[in-house]
Each structure stands twice: as structure tokens, then as C-alpha cells.
Design an enzyme around this catalytic site. Structure first.
Site, PDB file in Angstrom:
ATOM      1  N   HIS A 188      -4.745   1.500   6.450  1.00  0.00           N
ATOM      2  CA  HIS A 188      -3.925   1.911   6.208  1.00  0.00           C
ATOM      3  C   HIS A 188      -3.702   2.070   8.484  1.00  0.00           C
ATOM      4  CE1 HIS A 188      -4.738   2.679   1.772  1.00  0.00           C
ATOM      5  NE2 HIS A 188      -4.224   1.782   1.938  1.00  0.00           N
ATOM      6  N   CYS A 239      -3.221  11.277   3.061  1.00  0.00           N
ATOM      7  CA  CYS A 239      -3.831  10.453   1.969  1.00  0.00           C
ATOM      8  C   CYS A 239      -3.024  10.922   0.403  1.00  0.00           C
ATOM      9  CB  CYS A 239      -4.851  10.123   2.475  1.00  0.00           C
ATOM     10  SG  CYS A 239      -5.109   9.172   3.652  1.00  0.00           S
ATOM     11  N   GLU A 250       0.952  -1.273  -0.003  1.00  0.00           N
ATOM     12  CA  GLU A 250       0.187   0.245   0.199  1.00  0.00           C
ATOM     13  C   GLU A 250       0.853   1.115  -0.156  1.00  0.00           C
ATOM     14  OE1 GLU A 250      -3.527  -0.138  -0.031  1.00  0.00           O
ATOM     15  OE2 GLU A 250      -3.492  -2.199  -0.684  1.00  0.00           O
TER      16      GLU A 250
HETATM   17  O1  SUG Z   1      -7.316   2.599  -0.456  1.00  0.00           O
HETATM   18  N1  SUG Z   1     -10.730   4.971  -0.209  1.00  0.00           N
HETATM   19  C1  SUG Z   1      -9.082   5.246  -0.067  1.00  0.00           C
HETATM   20  C2  SUG Z   1      -8.952   5.634   0.430  1.00  0.00           C
HETATM   21  C3  SUG Z   1      -7.260   6.023   1.219  1.00  0.00           C
HETATM   22  C4  SUG Z   1      -6.829   6.294   1.817  1.00  0.00           C
HETATM   23  N2  SUG Z   1      -4.739   6.258   1.636  1.00  0.00           N
HETATM   24  C5  SUG Z   1      -4.750   6.227   2.676  1.00  0.00           C
HETATM   25  N3  SUG Z   1      -5.216   6.172   4.203  1.00  0.00           N
HETATM   26  N4  SUG Z   1      -3.748   6.734   2.627  1.00  0.00           N
HETATM   27  C6  SUG Z   1      -8.725   3.539  -0.173  1.00  0.00           C
HETATM   28  O2  SUG Z   1      -9.781   2.741   1.002  1.00  0.00           O
HETATM   29  C7  SUG Z   1     -12.622   4.491  -1.602  1.00  0.00           C
HETATM   30  C8  SUG Z   1     -13.049   4.153  -3.051  1.00  0.00           C
HETATM   31  C9  SUG Z   1     -14.721   4.524  -3.357  1.00  0.00           C
HETATM   32  O3  SUG Z   1     -15.795   3.369  -2.582  1.00  0.00           O
HETATM   33  O4  SUG Z   1     -15.302   4.803  -4.216  1.00  0.00           O
HETATM   34  C10 SUG Z   1     -11.473   4.620  -1.517  1.00  0.00           C
HETATM   35  O5  SUG Z   1     -10.269   3.900  -2.527  1.00  0.00           O
END
Ligand code: SUG
Length: 447
Positions: free
Chosen positions: A251, A370, A175
């Protein structure tokens, strides 16, 4: 002057930003499934954060979004005919797959790659490994173009080493920087690289979450550390507490953040937390290592996940001082707001707060941290970076106009099959590659 800086490269939100509930284990994503989104506002909110950091005197870069809907992936899955037919059939037969192929998830560049600064690597170059993000289908289709974008921004072979993503199998689920932090005295010094994983791939007897997936594996973290030629004595691996993954900490950057000599985290962030602290202190090797641990009695994990207190950015404003960048959700929660007031008033390097409204991204589980990929760069490396991707007043204004011109202010699931959306997205991105001097990085530009 030869000064090494930490630059933040934020993801520009793409024109198809929507809420599709694609990320099991990410509570905000599940909660906002099918809510209408506002891509224009999302992109402007992200740009406002970039501009504010630039105004603080920091180096702020921007990473381009990807082409969505991704009709190439839909074609690989058997949808055929014209682009319009592909979208119509996908929408009829497999609307969730169409939504996955339309996500603007590349905005969360903390997941774009793991980056090791040149001071940490044997080759003396900055190493990049795009994250395979194989735990979620909509994110697993990002890494190839992410790699291309990173090469277009950091193209000098003398300074930058680009690796391909790890094998896209759950054994090597990776990730990126969301599960990686670096500690150092000054950015230019050799640092301690801290890799946090959620589970073991090849040992089922080890602790693991039971409700939600652990996206990062130890084996992936170890492979990245080897490829980046890191000093093993200054590399620390730690396991996330499975209990908190099951509470929505998908994460590590949802429960911990580090900068220079500071680790700011919840008391439940890691398994064997005392041992993790010892390992970090030993690897760091100086007595100014500063751990700011927040107890459950003060902020519950549930509150941390809701407010995204730890998904903050710690920005160095002088050799000692740091500013904490938090989402406005931290202000609206009374307990968290009170905690933050106490934090900046007490004796530690964090002494200022900056608050941003990132609601559009937050609804999908994406806070300030993020949205950014940290890249530590010496002055030579910074000079070798694509200057057209660095935010200044002019680029900020240009990008705001570009968003105003191309983006919609409302998007629902039904809109994803609209062939006009694909055309709008391609038109916008074609113009963007010119603005950011990226060359023809997108597939639609190669026909
Ligand atoms: O991978 N959300 C992302 C959020 C990422 C956050 N990043 C960090 N914590 N570094 C994920 O879960 C949601 C998309 C949707 O549901 O339409 C999404 O992909």
C-alpha cells in the site's frame, strides 16, 4: 466554536486475530504465517494507542470488528449443516479458506474506506466509499459489513453520504484510505485529495510490478473521486513506483504519509516523482507546501518496509507543529532511530515522536497508520457522529475489560475450527454493539 478537526477511527482488533500468511506481497504477513497469535494483547495494544491520542486532546473514535469466522461465506462456498459442521468440514477440506474467513483484518481501518471531507465535495457532505479490497479474498468479504458499521457511526443523511463499494473485480481494485491522502492548510479548508494507484486496468503497456500484485488501480481511484464530487483541479493522481511494490510496499501508506501541508515520503515512492511533487504543489497553490523526502542512501526501501517508518501518523498538535507516531520497530532499528532524531531536530513542522508497541498487528503488516481511518469533521458533523464510538476514559476502561473478559491470549490455525471460538466471538460482539450503540449490524443478530 466552529472548528474542523481530523478524527482518527481505529479498528478494534477482533477476537480471532491470527497469522495465516494470507497476503502475498505483504512481507510481514508471509513471514509470520502459522505463528501463534495473542488476540487479547493485540486488542489492548490497539486500545493503548487510541487512549494515548485521546489524551493528547485529539478526537479518537473506534470502529467495531466483524464477525469471524464468517460462516455465511463458508456456506456460500458449499459447506453446510450446523455451524459446527461447517467449521469442521472447512477445516478438513479447505483450511486456508477457513483461515481467510477467520481473519481479523478489519482492524486495519485505513483500508475500510476512502473518506472525503465536506469541504472538498460539491454536495457539502462527507463522502464514504468502503473499499472492495478485492485483491485478497479474506479482505474482499469485509466491505458490506464495513458499510453498515460506517452508516451506524455516521448516520445523519444531512451530513454524510455513503456509497457502495466499487465493482469487486480486479479492474476496480480499491484499497481505501491506505492509498489516499489529503493536503490542506487548515482541516476546514478545501483540500487537495491525493490518490495513489499501483497499476492501470485497461492498458497493459503501462509500467506495473512483476513480482507482487498492485492492489489499487487508477480506474478505481478515478471512480471514487468522481463519486465523491471532488474538484478536479484539486485532485491529484499518482502511480506508485512498481519497483517498490515488488519490495513489499503493498500500500502507498507503507512508503508515504501526508498531513496538512506536509508530505513525508521515500525518494522511491512514486513513478516520475518530480512530476508528482509539481502536481501537488500546483494543486495546493501556496508556497508553504513541505516535502520531506528520505533518500535511499539514508534509509533503504527494505529498511522502510521492515521498520514501517512511513506507516506513521502525523498528528497536528498546533497550527504548525506535528507529532510523528511510529511503531517501536523504528526505535529498535538504529539507522531509523537516528534518522528520526535528526528529523525532529531539523527545521520542519514535525517536532515530536510518540512510539507504540503494536507488535501483534505489525506481524501481519499493520502499523499505526494502517490501524486508523481519518475522518475530517466540522463541529456540526462531529456532533452528528455516534458519540458512543468516541474514546474517552470511561469507554477505554470499558473496552479493556470487555477484551479481558472475552479474548483468548493464544490462537493457532487449529483453533479456528473450534466451535467455541465462534460462540465467544458472537457473545463478545453482541455485547459490543450495545456498548457502541451500533444496533444489530451483524448477521448473527438478524436471525
Ligand atoms: O491487507 N494484512 C493486511 C495488512 C493491512 C495493512 N494496511 C495498510 N497498509 N493500510 C493486508 O495485507 C494479513 C493477514 C494474515 O496473513 O493473516 C493481512 O491481511
Amino acid at each position: 466554536m466552529n472548528k474542523t478537526v481530523e478524527a482518527n477511527f481505529d479498528g478494534l482488533v477482533g477476537p480471532t486475530h491470527n497469522y495465516a500468511g494470507l497476503s502475498l506481497g505483504n512481507i510481514a504477513s508471509t513471514h509470520h504465517q502459522s505463528a501463534p497469535s495473542n488476540p487479547k494483547q493485540a486488542a489492548l495494544q490497539g486500545l493503548a494507542k487510541m487512549k494515548a491520542l485521546h489524551d493528547m486532546g485529539l478526537v479518537q473514535g473506534v470502529l467495531a470488528p466483524q464477525e469471524r469466522p464468517d460462516v455465511y461465506t463458508l456456506r456460500k462456498l458449499g459447506f453446510s449443516g450446523s455451524d459446527e459442521q461447517v467449521l469442521a468440514e472447512a477445516s478438513r477440506q479447505a483450511p486456508t479458506i477457513l483461515a481467510a474467513c477467520s481473519s481479523a483484518s478489519t482492524m486495519w481501518t485505513a483500508n475500510a474506506a476512502t473518506v472525503s471531507p465536506s469541504a472538498d465535495t460539491t454536495s457539502g457532505t462527507v463522502h464514504f466509499t468502503p473499499a472492495n479490497l478485492c485483491n485478497k479474498f479474506h479482505r474482499s468479504i469485509e466491505h458490506e459489513i464495513t458499510g453498515r458499521i460506517l452508516k451506524a457511526v455516521f448516520s445523519s443523511e444531512e451530513h454524510f453520504t455513503h456509497h457502495p463499494a466499487l465493482f469487486s473485480t480486479s479492474h476496480f481494485g480499491d484499497e481505501g484510505a491506505a492509498n489516499h491522502t489529503r493536503f490542506c492548510q487548515n482541516y476546514g479548508d478545501e483540500g487537495v485529495e491525493f490518490f495513489v494507484y499501483g497499476r492501470y486496468s485497461f492498458d497493459d503497456a503501462r509500467p506495473a510490478p512483476t513480482k507482487f500484485p498492485a492492489r489499487q488501480t487508477l480506474e478505481a481511484s478515478q471512480a471514487v473521486a468522481r463519486n465523491h464530487q471532488l474538484n478536479t483541479r484539486r485532485t491529484v493522481f499518482a502511480q506508485q513506483n512498481p519497483e517498490v511494490i515488488d519490495q513489499g510496499v503493498f500500500h502507498n501508506d507503507v512508503i508515504a504519509v501526508g498531513n496538512r501541508n506536509v508530505l513525508f515520503c521515500h525518494e522511491k515512492a512514486f513513478l516520475n516523482q518530480a512530476q508528482v511533487y509539481n502536481d501537488l504543489k500546483n494543486a495546493y497553490g501556496r508556497d508553504d507546501f513541505c516535502i520531506i523526502e528520505v533518500p535511499e542512501s539514508q534509509i533503504r526501501v527494505e529498511t522502510a518496509v521492515k521498520s514501517y517508518l512511513f506507516n506513521s501518523q502525523l498528528l497536528s498538535t498546533s497550527d504548525r507543529d506535528m507529532t510523528i507516531v511510529v511503531p517501536s520497530d523504528c526505535q529498535s532499528d538504529r539507522q531509523v532511530a537516528t534518522y528520526l532524531e535528526g528529523l525532529v531536530a531539523s527545521d520542519n513542522p514535525i517536532n515530536d515522536i510518540k512510539v507504540f508497541d503494536l507488535r501483534q498487528s505489525m506481524n501481519n503488516g499493520g502499523g499505526p497508520a494502517c490501524l486508523r481511518l481519518r475522518v475530517v469533521l466540522t463541529s456540526e458533523e462531529l456532533a452528528a457522529t455516534n458519540q458512543a464510538c468516541l474514546i474517552n476514559d470511561t469507554l477505554y476502561t470499558t473496552l479493556c475489560h470487555w477484551v479481558e473478559k472475552h479474548y483468548r491470549d493464544r490462537l493457532t490455525e487449529a483453533d479456528l475450527a473450534d466451535p467455541e471460538l465462534l460462540i465467544e466471538s458472537r457473545t463478545a460482539l453482541d455485547e459490543l454493539t450495545g456498548l457502541l450503540k451500533l444496533g444489530s449490524i451483524y448477521q448473527f443478530q438478524q436471525v
